[in-house]
Scaffold this motif. Sequence first.
Motif, PDB file in Angstrom:
ATOM      1  N   GLU A  93       0.854  -1.188   0.000  1.00  0.00           N
ATOM      2  CA  GLU A  93       0.000   0.000   0.000  1.00  0.00           C
ATOM      3  C   GLU A  93       0.891   1.239   0.000  1.00  0.00           C
ATOM      4  OE1 GLU A  93      -3.527   1.980   2.757  1.00  0.00           O
ATOM      5  OE2 GLU A  93      -2.342   0.333   3.559  1.00  0.00           O
ATOM      6  N   PHE A  94       0.879   1.978  -1.102  1.00  0.00           N
ATOM      7  CA  PHE A  94       1.673   3.203  -1.211  1.00  0.00           C
ATOM      8  C   PHE A  94       0.840   4.394  -0.740  1.00  0.00           C
ATOM      9  CE2 PHE A  94       3.805   0.437  -4.218  1.00  0.00           C
ATOM     10  CZ  PHE A  94       5.137   0.678  -3.922  1.00  0.00           C
ATOM     11  N   PHE A  95       1.524   5.385  -0.167  1.00  0.00           N
ATOM     12  CA  PHE A  95       0.887   6.597   0.315  1.00  0.00           C
ATOM     13  C   PHE A  95       1.490   7.809  -0.369  1.00  0.00           C
ATOM     14  CE2 PHE A  95       0.589   3.514   3.728  1.00  0.00           C
ATOM     15  CZ  PHE A  95      -0.761   3.558   4.017  1.00  0.00           C
ATOM     16  N   SER A  96       0.723   8.894  -0.336  1.00  0.00           N
ATOM     17  CA  SER A  96       1.142  10.201  -0.838  1.00  0.00           C
ATOM     18  C   SER A  96       1.674  10.067  -2.252  1.00  0.00           C
ATOM     19  CB  SER A  96       2.171  10.815   0.111  1.00  0.00           C
ATOM     20  OG  SER A  96       2.406  12.151  -0.213  1.00  0.00           O
ATOM     21  N   ARG A  97       2.852  10.538  -2.485  1.00  0.00           N
ATOM     22  CA  ARG A  97       3.478  10.456  -3.809  1.00  0.00           C
ATOM     23  C   ARG A  97       4.449   9.281  -3.840  1.00  0.00           C
ATOM     24  NH1 ARG A  97       4.427  16.796  -5.098  1.00  0.00           N
ATOM     25  NH2 ARG A  97       2.283  17.128  -5.742  1.00  0.00           N
ATOM     26  N   ARG A  98       4.001   8.177  -3.311  1.00  0.00           N
ATOM     27  CA  ARG A  98       4.818   6.953  -3.205  1.00  0.00           C
ATOM     28  C   ARG A  98       6.080   7.208  -2.385  1.00  0.00           C
ATOM     29  NH1 ARG A  98       4.079   3.796  -8.931  1.00  0.00           N
ATOM     30  NH2 ARG A  98       1.859   3.485  -8.674  1.00  0.00           N
ATOM     31  N   ASP A  99       5.958   8.078  -1.375  1.00  0.00           N
ATOM     32  CA  ASP A  99       7.091   8.349  -0.508  1.00  0.00           C
ATOM     33  C   ASP A  99       7.054   7.510   0.762  1.00  0.00           C
ATOM     34  OD1 ASP A  99       5.006   9.568   0.795  1.00  0.00           O
ATOM     35  OD2 ASP A  99       6.008  11.496   1.060  1.00  0.00           O
ATOM     36  N   SER A 100       6.002   6.735   0.933  1.00  0.00           N
ATOM     37  CA  SER A 100       5.903   5.812   2.059  1.00  0.00           C
ATOM     38  C   SER A 100       5.000   4.654   1.659  1.00  0.00           C
ATOM     39  CB  SER A 100       5.377   6.522   3.305  1.00  0.00           C
ATOM     40  OG  SER A 100       4.146   7.144   3.041  1.00  0.00           O
ATOM     41  N   LEU A 101       5.131   3.559   2.416  1.00  0.00           N
ATOM     42  CA  LEU A 101       4.351   2.365   2.098  1.00  0.00           C
ATOM     43  C   LEU A 101       4.157   1.495   3.324  1.00  0.00           C
ATOM     44  CD1 LEU A 101       6.353  -0.363   2.041  1.00  0.00           C
ATOM     45  CD2 LEU A 101       7.061   0.632  -0.091  1.00  0.00           C
ATOM     46  N   LYS A 102       3.185   0.598   3.238  1.00  0.00           N
ATOM     47  CA  LYS A 102       2.964  -0.448   4.231  1.00  0.00           C
ATOM     48  C   LYS A 102       2.845  -1.773   3.501  1.00  0.00           C
ATOM     49  CE  LYS A 102       0.574   1.877   8.016  1.00  0.00           C
ATOM     50  NZ  LYS A 102      -0.645   1.895   8.836  1.00  0.00           N
ATOM     51  N   PHE A 103       3.394  -2.812   4.132  1.00  0.00           N
ATOM     52  CA  PHE A 103       3.227  -4.173   3.639  1.00  0.00           C
ATOM     53  C   PHE A 103       2.115  -4.820   4.457  1.00  0.00           C
ATOM     54  CE2 PHE A 103       7.794  -3.262   3.040  1.00  0.00           C
ATOM     55  CZ  PHE A 103       7.907  -3.484   1.683  1.00  0.00           C
TER      56      PHE A 103
END
Length: 129
Positions: A93-103
């Motif tokens: 799961e990517f957040f914002s402008r793909r600057d963070s994520l969760k598995f």
Amino acid sequence: MKKLCQFSIFTTVLFAVLSFTADSNPLVGKWEYSSTQPGGPFKLLAIFRANGTFDGFINKKEFVSGTYRMKQDTLYISDPTCNARYEGIYKVEFFSRRDSLKFHVVQDTCKGRREGTDGFLFKNVSKVK
């Protein structure tokens, strides 16, 4: 004028192709999870390369290397600590402008990998070439 128009179309198509190719695997780069433990700060760094390999570091010490592949938003990952022929499966799961994520674990019998990634927020700390 006709040549200028053709050049403009060519340039537009070229930039579109290059931008699509460069971002075809959004997982490529360095991703870090940080927290504070009773023993002090804790940093988990994962480096995913375009060639399908990755390395994992805890507080700057390498602890795992393996292979991975992405299929849309699903990560298939394997490493020798949990049998290199077995792949764990995670939704990314990517957040914002793909600057963070969760598995998010879909299926993985590897307890250490599952406990070290599932649901934690990783930040992109720099892109790897």
